[in-house]
Motif scaffolding. Structure first.
Motif, short mmCIF file in Angstrom:
data_model
loop_
_atom_site.label_atom_id
_atom_site.label_comp_id
_atom_site.label_asym_id
_atom_site.label_seq_id
_atom_site.Cartn_x
_atom_site.Cartn_y
_atom_site.Cartn_z
N ILE A 163 -22.16 -1.16 19.37
CA ILE A 163 -21.70 -2.44 18.88
C ILE A 163 -20.33 -2.17 18.41
O ILE A 163 -19.88 -1.24 17.58
CB ILE A 163 -22.49 -3.03 17.59
CG1 ILE A 163 -24.02 -3.34 18.05
CG2 ILE A 163 -21.68 -4.18 17.01
CD1 ILE A 163 -24.24 -4.52 18.96
N ARG A 164 -19.29 -2.94 18.96
CA ARG A 164 -17.88 -3.05 18.79
C ARG A 164 -17.50 -4.05 17.79
O ARG A 164 -16.35 -4.01 17.30
CB ARG A 164 -16.90 -2.63 19.99
CG ARG A 164 -17.48 -1.67 20.77
CD ARG A 164 -17.11 -0.40 20.47
NE ARG A 164 -15.86 0.03 20.13
CZ ARG A 164 -15.22 0.87 19.14
NH1 ARG A 164 -16.00 1.68 18.78
NH2 ARG A 164 -14.11 1.07 19.17
N THR A 165 -18.27 -5.21 17.88
CA THR A 165 -17.73 -6.56 17.21
C THR A 165 -19.01 -6.91 16.82
O THR A 165 -19.99 -7.15 17.44
CB THR A 165 -17.09 -7.35 18.18
OG1 THR A 165 -15.93 -6.75 18.84
CG2 THR A 165 -16.79 -8.55 17.62
N ILE A 166 -18.54 -7.61 15.51
CA ILE A 166 -19.72 -8.42 14.81
C ILE A 166 -19.06 -9.81 14.54
O ILE A 166 -17.74 -9.83 14.11
CB ILE A 166 -20.20 -7.59 13.51
CG1 ILE A 166 -20.99 -6.46 13.87
CG2 ILE A 166 -20.96 -8.63 12.65
CD1 ILE A 166 -21.36 -5.45 12.61
N ALA A 167 -19.74 -10.90 15.07
CA ALA A 167 -19.16 -12.23 14.82
C ALA A 167 -20.34 -12.97 14.01
O ALA A 167 -21.46 -12.88 14.49
CB ALA A 167 -18.92 -12.78 16.19
N VAL A 168 -19.81 -13.87 13.39
CA VAL A 168 -20.79 -14.88 12.65
C VAL A 168 -19.99 -16.38 13.07
O VAL A 168 -18.77 -16.33 12.87
CB VAL A 168 -21.00 -14.65 11.29
CG1 VAL A 168 -21.57 -15.93 10.61
CG2 VAL A 168 -21.32 -13.44 10.85
N GLN A 169 -20.97 -17.17 13.33
CA GLN A 169 -20.30 -18.32 14.01
C GLN A 169 -21.16 -19.64 13.20
O GLN A 169 -22.12 -19.63 12.87
CB GLN A 169 -20.36 -18.67 15.54
CG GLN A 169 -21.80 -18.79 15.99
CD GLN A 169 -21.79 -18.67 17.44
OE1 GLN A 169 -20.88 -18.71 18.20
NE2 GLN A 169 -22.81 -18.80 17.93
N GLY A 170 -20.26 -20.74 13.10
CA GLY A 170 -20.54 -21.88 12.30
C GLY A 170 -20.21 -22.97 13.42
O GLY A 170 -20.15 -22.81 14.78
N ALA A 171 -20.27 -24.30 13.01
CA ALA A 171 -19.93 -25.26 13.96
C ALA A 171 -18.54 -25.40 14.37
O ALA A 171 -18.28 -25.62 15.47
CB ALA A 171 -20.47 -26.69 13.20
N ARG A 172 -17.64 -25.20 13.37
CA ARG A 172 -16.33 -25.26 13.79
C ARG A 172 -15.36 -23.92 13.83
O ARG A 172 -14.49 -23.99 14.58
CB ARG A 172 -15.71 -26.18 12.74
CG ARG A 172 -16.04 -27.47 12.53
CD ARG A 172 -15.27 -28.56 11.54
NE ARG A 172 -14.67 -27.77 10.57
CZ ARG A 172 -13.91 -28.48 9.67
NH1 ARG A 172 -13.74 -29.80 9.84
NH2 ARG A 172 -13.03 -27.94 8.77
N ASN A 173 -15.89 -23.04 13.49
CA ASN A 173 -15.22 -21.75 13.70
C ASN A 173 -16.08 -20.43 13.74
O ASN A 173 -17.42 -20.57 13.64
CB ASN A 173 -14.19 -21.39 12.40
CG ASN A 173 -14.92 -20.83 11.21
OD1 ASN A 173 -15.78 -21.41 10.77
ND2 ASN A 173 -14.13 -20.28 10.58
N ARG A 174 -15.64 -19.30 14.33
CA ARG A 174 -16.36 -18.01 14.43
C ARG A 174 -15.35 -17.01 13.75
O ARG A 174 -14.11 -16.88 13.89
CB ARG A 174 -16.42 -17.95 15.73
CG ARG A 174 -17.02 -16.32 15.96
CD ARG A 174 -17.33 -15.73 17.34
NE ARG A 174 -18.07 -16.90 18.22
CZ ARG A 174 -17.57 -17.42 19.36
NH1 ARG A 174 -16.66 -17.32 19.85
NH2 ARG A 174 -18.60 -18.48 20.02
#
Length: 141
Positions: free
Chosen positions: A125-136
Motif C-alpha cells: 500500500i502506497r496510498t490510503i484514501a477516505v472518500q465522502g460524497a463531495r471529497n476524498r
C-alpha cells in the motif's frame, strides 16, 4: 554491525523515509468527480481530516467528517475495491438521524471514524484514501 548502525541512524532522522513514523505524511483533499454507487448506508458529506499513525503492528487510520446536519451516527470506514493494488480506499459511511435535526455549528456536526490496518494489510500500500460524497482525502508514503 555497521549496516545496523546506519539503519538505526536513518530511522532517527526527522524526515527520513526509513523512519516508519514518517511513512504517511499529511493528507491532501480532492473533489470526487465520478458518480458513486448507491449503498445501503449513506456516506459522509465531506471528509475534513485524515491521519495515519504508525504502530508496531500496522497503522491506525482516523478521520473527521462533516454531515449536513446534527444527529448522524454509526460512523464507520468501509474498505472499497480498487483497480490499483497500491491504494487502500475507504468509504466514510454514516447513518442519518432518525428525526430531522438542525444544521448547527460545524464543530457540533463533526463525526469521528477510524480503523486499524495490520502490517499485512499495508503490504504494497502506497496510498490510503477516505472518500465522502463531495471529497476524498488521501495520504501517501
Amino acid at each position: 554491525m555497521i549496516a545496523g548502525l546506519v539503519a538505526l541512524t536513518g530511522c532517527g532522522l526527522g524526515q527520513s523515509r526509513l523512519n516508519p513514523v514518517n511513512w504517511f505524511g499529511s493528507s491532501t483533499s480532492e473533489a470526487v468527480a465520478e458518480a458513486r454507487a448507491e449503498t445501503s448506508q449513506p456516506v459522509i458529506d465531506q471528509v475534513l481530516s485524515l491521519e495515519v499513525a504508525a504502530t508496531p503492528s500496522g497503522a491506525i487510520i482516523s478521520t473527521v467528517g462533516l454531515p449536513p446536519t446534527q444527529g448522524f451516527w454509526e460512523a464507520e470506514l468501509v474498505r472499497m475495491p480498487t483497480d490499483d493494488p497500491s491504494v487502500a480506499l475507504f468509504d466514510f459511511r454514516i447513518l442519518p438521524p432518525i428525526n430531522p435535526r438542525p444544521a448547527g455549528t460545524q464543530p457540533s456536526r463533526e463525526v469521528l471514524a477510524g480503523t486499524i490496518l495490520s502490517t499485512q494489510d499495508l503490504a504494497g500500500i502506497r496510498t490510503i484514501a477516505v472518500q465522502g460524497a463531495r471529497n476524498r482525502r488521501s495520504v501517501r508514503r
